[in-house]
Design an enzyme around this catalytic site. Structure first.
Site, short mmCIF file in Angstrom:
data_model
loop_
_atom_site.label_atom_id
_atom_site.label_comp_id
_atom_site.label_asym_id
_atom_site.label_seq_id
_atom_site.Cartn_x
_atom_site.Cartn_y
_atom_site.Cartn_z
N ASP A 11 28.96 -22.64 -10.43
CA ASP A 11 29.96 -22.20 -11.40
C ASP A 11 30.52 -20.82 -11.13
O ASP A 11 31.42 -20.38 -11.85
CB ASP A 11 29.37 -22.24 -12.81
CG ASP A 11 28.34 -21.13 -13.02
OD1 ASP A 11 27.40 -21.03 -12.21
OD2 ASP A 11 28.48 -20.36 -13.99
N ASP A 66 23.52 -25.24 -8.53
CA ASP A 66 23.14 -24.06 -9.30
C ASP A 66 22.55 -24.56 -10.62
O ASP A 66 22.67 -25.74 -10.97
CB ASP A 66 24.40 -23.21 -9.52
CG ASP A 66 24.15 -22.03 -10.43
OD1 ASP A 66 23.19 -21.28 -10.18
OD2 ASP A 66 24.91 -21.87 -11.41
N ASP A 76 21.95 -22.23 -14.08
CA ASP A 76 22.59 -21.63 -15.25
C ASP A 76 24.11 -21.75 -15.15
O ASP A 76 24.71 -21.31 -14.18
CB ASP A 76 22.21 -20.16 -15.37
CG ASP A 76 20.72 -19.94 -15.52
OD1 ASP A 76 20.11 -20.61 -16.36
OD2 ASP A 76 20.16 -19.10 -14.79
#
Length: 225
Positions: free
Chosen positions: A175, A13, A15
Site C-alpha cells: 500500500d 505487505d 499493515d
C-alpha cells in the site's frame, strides 16, 4: 501461461494491505505518549507515520508531540510501545474485506504466499495466529528478520528465497512507497491497494497496477500476466 505459472509466489505487505491496524497502532502509541506526559496523536496523524517500523514510528511520535528522543531513549521507548501494542486484544474485524477469501482461493489454486512487513516478526506471527491467518503463509519476513527493512529489497528477497522463486515468479502487493521500492529493488512487479496508508498520491507510488478492493487481486494478476 497461467497465472499460477507466471506468479507461483505472491508476497504481501501487512499493515494497510491485509489489515487496518492503524487504530490499534494509534492506541498503543498514545498510551505510551500519555505515560510520558505527551499529548495524544490523532488517527490521521498516525496514518502518516505507519510503514517504516516500530522505532521510526515512536521516533516520529515524540518529535510530533515535543522534544525528540535521544538515541539512548529510543530503544527502551520502542520496546515499551511494542509491549503496549502487543497487549491489545485482537479484533478480527481489522481484516480488510475480501482478504481471507481471496488469499484462501489463491492458496488453494497452488500459489505460495508470503508476508513482507516492517512490523517485528514476533508480533506479526502472534497477530497472524490470533487472526486465524497463520496457515495461509509459507514465509513471513518481519522488520527484524534481516538487517535492513523495506524499502530495501532484502526482506522481500529473503521471502522469495523461502518460497523458492526468483524475480520471474513473484509479485509484491502493498500500500505504500516502501513496498513498491522493495519490489523494484527485487525486480518484481508491484500491485498497490488504494485503501491503505500510502502517505503520497496513489499515482506517485509507481506501482504497476492499483486495485480498489483486495478481491480485485486475481483480475490484476491476470492483467499483469
Amino acid at each position: 501461461m497461467s497465472i499460477l505459472e507466471r506468479f507461483p509466489a505472491l508476497i504481501f505487505d501487512f499493515d494497510g494491505t491485509l489489515i487496518d491496524s492503524a487504530p490499534d497502532i494509534a492506541l498503543g502509541l498514545n498510551r505510551l505518549l500519555v505515560e510520558k506526559g505527551r499529548p495524544e496523536l490523532s488517527l490521521s496523524a498516525v496514518h502518516g507515520m505507519i510503514g517504516d517500523g516500530a522505532a521510526r514510528l515512536v521516533e516520529q511520535a515524540f518529535v510530533a508531540t515535543g522534544p525528540a528522543l535521544t538515541q539512548a531513549e529510543l530503544g527502551p521507548m520502542t520496546q515499551r510501545y511494542l509491549a503496549l501494542y502487543g497487549a491489545l486484544p485482537v479484533d478480527r474485524g481489522c481484516i480488510y474485506p475480501g482478504v481471507v477469501e481471496t488469499l484462501t482461493a489463491l492458496k488453494q489454486a497452488g500459489h505460495r504466499l508470503g508476508l513482507c512487513t516492517n512490523k517485528p516478526a514476533g508480533i506479526t506471527h502472534d497477530l497472524l495466529r490470533e487472526l486465524g491467518m497463520g496457515a495461509l503463509f509459507d514465509a513471513v519476513a518481519g522488520g527484524d528478520t534481516v538487517a535492513r527493512k523495506k524499502p530495501h529489497p532484502d526482506p522481500l528477497l529473503w521471502a522469495m528465497d523461502r518460497l523458492g522463486v526468483g524475480a520471474a515468479g513473484a509479485v509484491m502487493v502493498g500500500d505504500n512507497a516502501n513496498d513498491v521500492a522493495a519490489a523494484r529493488g527485487a525486480a518484481v512487479p508491484a500491485i498497490a491497494v488504494a485503501y491503505g496508508y500510502p502517505r503520497m498520491p496513489l499515482h506517485a507510488l509507481g506501482a504497476d497496477l492499483i486495485i480498489d478492493r483486495f478481491a480485485d487481486l486475481p483480475g490484476a494478476l491476470e492483467r499483469l500476466r
